[in-house]
Design an enzyme around this catalytic site. Structure first.
Site, short mmCIF file in Angstrom:
data_model
loop_
_atom_site.label_atom_id
_atom_site.label_comp_id
_atom_site.label_asym_id
_atom_site.label_seq_id
_atom_site.Cartn_x
_atom_site.Cartn_y
_atom_site.Cartn_z
N MET A 163 71.76 107.00 125.66
CA MET A 163 72.76 105.96 125.42
C MET A 163 72.54 104.80 126.38
O MET A 163 72.49 105.00 127.59
CB MET A 163 74.17 106.52 125.64
CG MET A 163 74.58 107.57 124.64
SD MET A 163 76.11 108.39 125.15
CE MET A 163 75.44 109.61 126.29
N GLY A 180 75.93 104.10 130.59
CA GLY A 180 74.53 104.48 130.40
C GLY A 180 74.25 105.93 130.74
O GLY A 180 74.47 106.35 131.86
N SER A 181 73.75 106.72 129.81
CA SER A 181 73.64 108.15 130.06
C SER A 181 72.82 108.82 128.96
O SER A 181 72.14 108.17 128.18
CB SER A 181 75.03 108.76 130.16
OG SER A 181 75.87 108.25 129.13
N ARG A 182 72.94 110.17 128.89
CA ARG A 182 72.12 110.96 127.97
C ARG A 182 72.88 112.23 127.59
O ARG A 182 73.67 112.75 128.39
CB ARG A 182 70.81 111.31 128.68
CG ARG A 182 69.87 112.26 127.97
CD ARG A 182 68.69 112.55 128.87
NE ARG A 182 67.72 113.48 128.29
CZ ARG A 182 66.42 113.23 128.20
NH1 ARG A 182 65.92 112.09 128.65
NH2 ARG A 182 65.60 114.13 127.69
#
Length: 212
Positions: free
Chosen positions: A93, A181-183
């Site tokens: 993301m 912001g990440s995963r």
């Protein structure tokens, strides 16, 4: 506990309020000529914390995407949270994606584990094992095990998870949030059939990741 899901995520309300107050004050004191950049910042904060409802596919064996973003991995890997070999599908993301996480399947949560860690770029593979993360392991009624892992990124510094072991989840149910912001990694039983490919853009709940 059901995740609260207004159009704008509750997690963003304090940030939106602060950005709005700052923009109004600067506009009042210095005028639009200077304040416009703060109005743009407010618009960015609002769009970041948007959390729209999504259509949910009804296909019985479908595994739904837990987050908006782009597919960065479709591979066989070890699932350390359920101690098994698995099909791993990873969603990255960026700051322009919706950042709520939603359950990929119906089932009961057998485990929730939080791990402190680093804040590497979430798009790289080692973020899966080195970054701050929170894993939930879900057991479906058919006996399949599905693991969904929230992973912090380079900018994201707080993972929020609203569910606990023993609680039920329904597909598409919002269960957490990662700021900025990440995963998300999803581990599925070996033999599951992926329905996405690397580089593909996906949407939480409405995109089918795989079939069990």
């Amino acid at each position: 506990m059901n995740y609260p899901h207004p159009i704008i995520a509750r997690e963003g309300w304090p940030f939106i309020a602060i950005a709005a107050v700052v923009a109004l004050l600067i506009h009042f004191v210095a005028g639009f000529g200077i304040a416009w950049i703060f109005w743009l910042l407010l618009i960015f904060v609002v769009q970041f914390f948007r959390d729209p409802a999504r259509p949910i596919p009804t296909q019985a064996n479908a595994v739904l995407c837990p987050a908006d973003g782009r597919i960065v991995a479709v591979e066989t890997a070890h699932d350390p949270y359920a101690n098994r070999e698995a099909l791993k599908i990873s969603v990255f993301m960026n700051v322009f994606n919706v950042h709520s996480q939603r359950s990929p399947v119906d089932g009961a949560i057998s485990k929730v584990e939080y791990f402190p860690g680093a804040y590497l770029n979430a798009a790289v593979d080692k973020a899966s094992t080195e970054n701050e993360r929170n894993a939930i392991v879900i057991e479906t009624a058919s006996g399949a095990t599905v693991t969904s892992v929230q992973i912090a990124g380079l900018i994201a510094r707080r993972i929020l998870c609203y569910v606990r072991a023993g609680e039920p989840l329904t597909r598409g149910q919002r269960y957490g949030f990662i700021r900025f912001g990440s995963r998300v990694d999803v581990y599925l039983p070996v033999g599951s059939r992926p329905r996405v490919s690397i580089g593909e853009k996906v949407s939480a709940s409405s995109t089918i990741l795989a079939e069990l």
